[in-house]
Design an enzyme around this catalytic site. Structure first.
Site, PDB file in Angstrom:
ATOM      1  N   ASN A 250       0.829  -1.207   0.000  1.00 22.58           N
ATOM      2  CA  ASN A 250       0.000   0.000   0.000  1.00 22.58           C
ATOM      3  C   ASN A 250       0.863   1.256   0.000  1.00 22.58           C
ATOM      4  O   ASN A 250       2.025   1.212   0.419  1.00 22.58           O
ATOM      5  CB  ASN A 250      -0.991   0.001   1.183  1.00 22.58           C
ATOM      6  CG  ASN A 250      -0.481  -0.793   2.359  1.00 22.58           C
ATOM      7  OD1 ASN A 250       0.429  -0.349   3.047  1.00 22.58           O
ATOM      8  ND2 ASN A 250      -1.020  -1.987   2.568  1.00 22.58           N
TER       9      ASN A 250
ATOM     10  N   SER B 146      -6.844   1.081   2.537  1.00 25.70           N
ATOM     11  CA  SER B 146      -5.923  -0.006   2.870  1.00 25.70           C
ATOM     12  C   SER B 146      -6.087  -0.424   4.326  1.00 25.70           C
ATOM     13  O   SER B 146      -6.243   0.432   5.207  1.00 25.70           O
ATOM     14  CB  SER B 146      -4.490   0.479   2.644  1.00 25.70           C
ATOM     15  OG  SER B 146      -3.595  -0.365   3.311  1.00 25.70           O
TER      16      SER B 146
ATOM     17  N   GLU C   1      -3.876  -1.302   6.195  1.00 24.19           N
ATOM     18  CA  GLU C   1      -2.707  -0.840   6.962  1.00 24.19           C
ATOM     19  C   GLU C   1      -2.728   0.668   7.203  1.00 24.19           C
ATOM     20  O   GLU C   1      -1.695   1.274   7.456  1.00 24.19           O
ATOM     21  CB  GLU C   1      -1.403  -1.228   6.240  1.00 24.19           C
ATOM     22  CG  GLU C   1      -1.185  -2.710   6.039  1.00 24.19           C
ATOM     23  CD  GLU C   1      -1.021  -3.520   7.316  1.00 24.19           C
ATOM     24  OE1 GLU C   1      -1.128  -2.951   8.412  1.00 24.19           O
ATOM     25  OE2 GLU C   1      -0.802  -4.742   7.201  1.00 24.19           O
TER      26      GLU C   1
ATOM     27  N   HIS D 229       4.550   0.590   1.478  1.00 25.94           N
ATOM     28  CA  HIS D 229       4.719  -0.735   2.098  1.00 25.94           C
ATOM     29  C   HIS D 229       4.685  -1.786   0.993  1.00 25.94           C
ATOM     30  O   HIS D 229       3.771  -1.802   0.168  1.00 25.94           O
ATOM     31  CB  HIS D 229       3.607  -0.958   3.119  1.00 25.94           C
ATOM     32  CG  HIS D 229       3.435  -2.385   3.512  1.00 25.94           C
ATOM     33  ND1 HIS D 229       4.488  -3.165   3.956  1.00 25.94           N
ATOM     34  CD2 HIS D 229       2.341  -3.191   3.517  1.00 25.94           C
ATOM     35  CE1 HIS D 229       4.033  -4.379   4.206  1.00 25.94           C
ATOM     36  NE2 HIS D 229       2.741  -4.423   3.949  1.00 25.94           N
TER      37      HIS D 229
ATOM     38  N   HIS E 153       5.992  -6.074  -0.337  1.00 26.66           N
ATOM     39  CA  HIS E 153       6.274  -7.456   0.086  1.00 26.66           C
ATOM     40  C   HIS E 153       7.430  -7.999  -0.750  1.00 26.66           C
ATOM     41  O   HIS E 153       7.366  -9.122  -1.235  1.00 26.66           O
ATOM     42  CB  HIS E 153       5.045  -8.342  -0.111  1.00 26.66           C
ATOM     43  CG  HIS E 153       3.894  -8.007   0.787  1.00 26.66           C
ATOM     44  ND1 HIS E 153       2.678  -8.635   0.692  1.00 26.66           N
ATOM     45  CD2 HIS E 153       3.764  -7.123   1.804  1.00 26.66           C
ATOM     46  CE1 HIS E 153       1.847  -8.139   1.611  1.00 26.66           C
ATOM     47  NE2 HIS E 153       2.481  -7.216   2.287  1.00 26.66           N
TER      48      HIS E 153
HETATM   49 ZN   LIG Z   1       1.555  -6.099   3.768  1.00 28.93          ZN
END
Ligand SMILES: [Zn+2]
Length: 213
Positions: free
Chosen positions: A30, A73, A75, A94, A96
């Site tokens: 995000n 999101s 988050e 953010h 991954h």
């Molecule tokens: Zn994540």
């Protein structure tokens, strides 16, 4: 075009870039940026290749939706927590990404082994203690591990980069991934040494200057 509209367009541009650069797959990760008295943030569950500026939400600092039809999101608390603590931060990304997640799975931090880590990220990349995605505890752990630096890993989850604008936060996302890969490679060959203390001190000064200029 208003400042919010411009920023929403820019967020979509970087959302596509994090997917193209394989820092995320599908709808994971995000992006947010500070605007007016709040933030603009990517929605949950929208594929980056299909995302439009209207999908991006504006939130106030309590996380309430100011504009946008989608759900923000999950988050959002992590993003808001960073903006509340760090006046200098204007954008948060953010991801991954693969090598960063590999190091995060080991629950270890990356000590300052390269000059660029200190210049651009502020030094070591700490790994925040695990908590469930979207939880306020994860937000607290991330803010605590990030401190005054621009990069952090999330145990068993991924990475987070921030900066004075979206371009800087994006470059820092790429840097975290690159540094994580180098750290893994260095460990395959041997045991990486440490940067000299005086280099770290000098580069920390450069970091402080670059941080908000
Ligand atoms: Zn994540």
């Amino acid at each position: 075009m208003s400042e919010v509209e411009k920023l929403k367009e820019e967020i979509v541009k970087y959302a596509r870039l994090i997917a193209e650069n394989k820092l995320v797959i599908g709808t994971s990760g995000n992006i947010s940026a500070r605007v007016n008295e709040g933030i603009a943030i990517t929605p949950t569950s929208v594929d980056y290749s299909l995302m439009e500026p209207d999908d991006v939400l504006a939130l106030d600092m309590d996380g309430e939706v100011v504009s946008g039809e989608r759900n923000p999101s999950i988050e959002k608390m992590m993003h808001l927590g960073i903006y509340r603590k760090r006046e200098d931060v204007k954008a948060v990304i953010h991801t991954h990404s693969k090598y960063a997640s590999a190091v995060a799975a080991l629950e270890i931090s990356i000590p300052p082994i390269l000059d660029e880590m200190v210049n651009y990220l502020g030094g070591e990349i700490k790994t925040a203690k695990y908590s469930m995605p979207g939880s306020s505890e994860l937000a607290e752990n991330v803010v605590g591990a990030l401190e005054d630096r621009n990069g952090v890993l999330l145990s068993h989850h991924g990475a987070l980069a921030c900066g004075k604008d979206l371009k800087t936060a994006f470059e820092n996302s790429l840097r975290i991934e690159r540094i994580s890969e180098i750290y893994v490679i260095a460990h395959i060959v041997g045991k990486p040494g440490s940067l000299p203390e005086e280099a770290i001190e000098l580069e920390r000064d450069i970091f402080e200057i670059l941080k908000s200029r």
